[in-house]
Design a protein around this motif. Sequence first.
Motif, PDB file in Angstrom:
ATOM      1  N   THR A 196       1.211  -1.372   0.233  1.00 54.12           N
ATOM      2  CA  THR A 196       0.208  -0.165   0.071  1.00 54.12           C
ATOM      3  C   THR A 196       0.868   1.340  -0.247  1.00 54.12           C
ATOM      4  O   THR A 196       2.151   1.499  -0.605  1.00 54.12           O
ATOM      5  CB  THR A 196      -1.042   0.085   0.576  1.00 54.12           C
ATOM      6  N   CYS A 197       0.164   2.677   0.024  1.00 55.83           N
ATOM      7  CA  CYS A 197       1.152   3.488   0.218  1.00 55.83           C
ATOM      8  C   CYS A 197       2.265   3.937   0.971  1.00 55.83           C
ATOM      9  O   CYS A 197       2.876   3.627   1.104  1.00 55.83           O
ATOM     10  CB  CYS A 197       0.256   5.063  -0.390  1.00 55.83           C
ATOM     11  N   ILE A 198       1.660   3.342   2.198  1.00 54.23           N
ATOM     12  CA  ILE A 198       2.374   3.709   3.590  1.00 54.23           C
ATOM     13  C   ILE A 198       3.176   2.779   3.888  1.00 54.23           C
ATOM     14  O   ILE A 198       3.841   2.902   4.457  1.00 54.23           O
ATOM     15  CB  ILE A 198       0.747   3.646   5.096  1.00 54.23           C
ATOM     16  N   LYS A 372      -2.604  -2.050   9.728  1.00 55.42           N
ATOM     17  CA  LYS A 372      -3.447  -2.429   8.166  1.00 55.42           C
ATOM     18  C   LYS A 372      -4.356  -0.993   7.626  1.00 55.42           C
ATOM     19  O   LYS A 372      -3.855   0.013   7.919  1.00 55.42           O
ATOM     20  CB  LYS A 372      -4.437  -2.744   9.142  1.00 55.42           C
ATOM     21  N   THR A 373      -4.747  -1.187   6.473  1.00 55.98           N
ATOM     22  CA  THR A 373      -5.176  -0.479   5.391  1.00 55.98           C
ATOM     23  C   THR A 373      -6.544  -0.976   5.100  1.00 55.98           C
ATOM     24  O   THR A 373      -6.300  -1.691   4.274  1.00 55.98           O
ATOM     25  CB  THR A 373      -4.311  -0.342   3.810  1.00 55.98           C
ATOM     26  N   VAL A 374      -6.897   0.224   4.776  1.00 53.51           N
ATOM     27  CA  VAL A 374      -8.570  -0.002   4.404  1.00 53.51           C
ATOM     28  C   VAL A 374      -8.757   1.493   3.534  1.00 53.51           C
ATOM     29  O   VAL A 374      -8.212   2.014   2.971  1.00 53.51           O
ATOM     30  CB  VAL A 374      -9.873   0.629   5.087  1.00 53.51           C
ATOM     31  N   ARG A 375      -8.808   0.234   2.085  1.00 55.03           N
ATOM     32  CA  ARG A 375      -8.729   1.271   0.271  1.00 55.03           C
ATOM     33  C   ARG A 375      -9.912   1.854   0.757  1.00 55.03           C
ATOM     34  O   ARG A 375     -11.279   1.232   0.988  1.00 55.03           O
ATOM     35  CB  ARG A 375      -8.388   0.878  -0.634  1.00 55.03           C
ATOM     36  N   VAL A 471       3.283   8.027  -4.264  1.00 60.90           N
ATOM     37  CA  VAL A 471       3.380   6.837  -4.072  1.00 60.90           C
ATOM     38  C   VAL A 471       2.305   6.360  -4.696  1.00 60.90           C
ATOM     39  O   VAL A 471       0.931   6.760  -3.539  1.00 60.90           O
ATOM     40  CB  VAL A 471       4.247   6.777  -2.782  1.00 60.90           C
ATOM     41  N   ALA A 472       2.344   5.843  -5.305  1.00 57.86           N
ATOM     42  CA  ALA A 472       1.244   5.487  -5.875  1.00 57.86           C
ATOM     43  C   ALA A 472       1.262   3.158  -4.864  1.00 57.86           C
ATOM     44  O   ALA A 472       2.542   2.976  -5.023  1.00 57.86           O
ATOM     45  CB  ALA A 472       0.690   5.096  -6.821  1.00 57.86           C
ATOM     46  N   ARG A 478      -2.518  -5.697  -0.302  1.00 59.67           N
ATOM     47  CA  ARG A 478      -3.774  -6.013   0.324  1.00 59.67           C
ATOM     48  C   ARG A 478      -3.763  -5.594   1.482  1.00 59.67           C
ATOM     49  O   ARG A 478      -3.412  -4.075   2.174  1.00 59.67           O
ATOM     50  CB  ARG A 478      -3.030  -7.243   0.835  1.00 59.67           C
ATOM     51  N   TYR A 479      -5.180  -5.405   1.388  1.00 64.84           N
ATOM     52  CA  TYR A 479      -6.532  -4.076   2.045  1.00 64.84           C
ATOM     53  C   TYR A 479      -7.165  -4.893   3.254  1.00 64.84           C
ATOM     54  O   TYR A 479      -8.196  -5.657   2.572  1.00 64.84           O
ATOM     55  CB  TYR A 479      -7.184  -3.225   1.624  1.00 64.84           C
ATOM     56  N   VAL A 480      -7.746  -4.707   4.451  1.00 69.05           N
ATOM     57  CA  VAL A 480      -8.956  -4.899   5.671  1.00 69.05           C
ATOM     58  C   VAL A 480      -9.840  -5.296   4.556  1.00 69.05           C
ATOM     59  O   VAL A 480     -10.865  -6.222   4.865  1.00 69.05           O
ATOM     60  CB  VAL A 480      -7.755  -4.176   6.262  1.00 69.05           C
ATOM     61  N   LYS A 481     -10.250  -3.777   4.026  1.00 67.95           N
ATOM     62  CA  LYS A 481     -11.336  -3.464   3.413  1.00 67.95           C
ATOM     63  C   LYS A 481     -11.178  -2.835   2.654  1.00 67.95           C
ATOM     64  O   LYS A 481     -10.361  -2.036   2.497  1.00 67.95           O
ATOM     65  CB  LYS A 481     -12.076  -3.342   4.322  1.00 67.95           C
TER      66      LYS A 481
END
Length: 640
Positions: A196-198, A372-375, A471-472, A478-481
């Motif tokens: 992910t970005c972060i 974790k990342t939610v998009r 940063v893309a 992978r995203y949590v949701k």
Amino acid sequence: MKLTGRILWLTDDPAHVEQQLAGQNPEFDSAAPPALHFGVNTDAMINGAACTLGYTGEILGPYFLQNFKDSVNVDSVREGGFQVVVGGDAYGSGSSREVAVVAHQGAGIELVVARSFQRIFQENMVYAGLPFTTDFGVIDRLRAGEDLDLASLSQALPPFFRAVSEAGGLMPYGTKVLAGEVGPTYELERAAAPMTCIEKIVAAKAWRGKDQPFGIAAVEPGDQILCEADFRGMHEYTGGMVMDLYQQEWGDAPIHQPDLAAAFEDHFVLIDTDTVPLSVKNKRLAPARELAKQMIEVCERNGIRLHGPGRLKQGVCHRIVVEDYARPGDIIVLTDSHSPTAGVMNAFAFGVGSTAMAFALRTGMIPVTVPKTVRVWVEGDARGVLSPKDLVLHLIGDPFFREEHWRESPTDTCVIQLGGPGLDQWNVDELSVITNMTVEGGLMTGIVEPCKPIREFLQATRGQDYAERLVAPDEGARYVKTIEVNLDEVPLTVATPGDSRNRKPLTEVGEVAIHNIVIASCTGGSLADLRAAAEVLRGRSFADNVRVTVTPSSADVAEAARKEGILALFAELGATVSAPGCGSCIGNGPGIPFEGETTASTTNRNFDRRMGAPGPVYLVSPAVAAASAVTGKLTDPRTL
């Protein structure tokens, strides 16, 4: 630790709290206690007025939980002999103020038990040495007379937190880092993976050990990584404590790259405004000036640049960071929970406590628990009415965030990554409201994927678009949701009193009389915000018995609004228009509610008494605030 004192259960029912303060010791079942207060916040733990008094346990202990549930008096907890405090979910919501931890310790609290903890508060407990747990079985063990090994609680923590605890805290750990006595607590040789970005930002800035280049191939949620920090900031609520901690550990040792740090005199600059109640000035003004003086002196001595009246650009620190400092791909930390504002610049921006900032100033690094990342993918048309404030209130009030469905372990963190064509109809001013308020949803931060508004802002303000730094996310990250939002289906939304997550469509709120309107802060005082309010107000007047306060978020915003005639419009209508600063949001400026008033505010936080006085506070968009000023009740601007 043996239970020689008492257990304070912070229940939803004020009667339970009052009974305990009166001397009763309820035998609540630890496995099924009464409903515990959701989101015991740092404003409740130590209020803004007490924060001005200093930052030691001796000073702050008496004010721990003052006015909680309108039941706790000054020194009630310490005099009550309480040794353990028990809370519900989201314990430690709100501000990054590490003095909330200090207040616990000063009140005699040796252990905190809660269903879950908010990220900054939990870090502050680790770094300052306040034991905590989410295991309610510990209560039964203490009641049974067990001598609990508090140090053993750290064994349930991730490796970095354990290493810090074993070193005696983050500051002595920092000394070991500088001496080369400790190395990374995480694996360095990793296989590349989509991120992910972060995650990409963290991986690029990961510490590999003393005198080694930064960067590893990949990271994943839950990793605890020491990262190179690009910008570090503090303000006068925290600056004195930061530099006191720094000096205790490192004396006069030089700050690492002082040109990449700044201090902001913004939180106290409006206390002496004419419309601030005398009672507030009497409590806060003198000690606030002393804290500001301490920060100014230590910054001048250490070569840290200063923003504020008569110095560099005046305004709210978060707004100035976006205007002048933040770049795509940066890691940005300030001692303020609303630091995620700069996530609008495609940066990883988040708030930290005073100990973490002192560590960062000396080492140039900051600890990161990879979130974790939610998009959130945004589509649809806002039709010039729906604002990012409506969208973020709608998002953080969703049960997925409010109830932290993303959480699997006590030390998990989570962020929102924003993308989609729907973002392009807003500018950076407007989008920063979303990243800012992610923290109100119990999240670490928000970040905006590369998009047209970021490129246009950078080109207009910096003369370049920083395309090489954007940063893309990787394909396959992978995203949590993934949450798909159609703006056509998002209602005008307000947060009802008590918590920013108390979302409700404006149409369902009913007729609520409003007496105090505040258009201000890092989520409501940008040029875009002032324009949105002015558009509603042109050709209209304020309702009788309605007060309106307008505070631009920076000197640049104030000057632009002056040139456009916006400030003159507000003044002609009878509003109080103040100098730039962070004031009414925390009860330090014009707009503090008077007795019996209900407030509609464009700020980001509406905890009880947060604005310096009792009285319900509704969080709204600038357009709704302006329409409510016209009618004297919460109003959809489209109905005018």
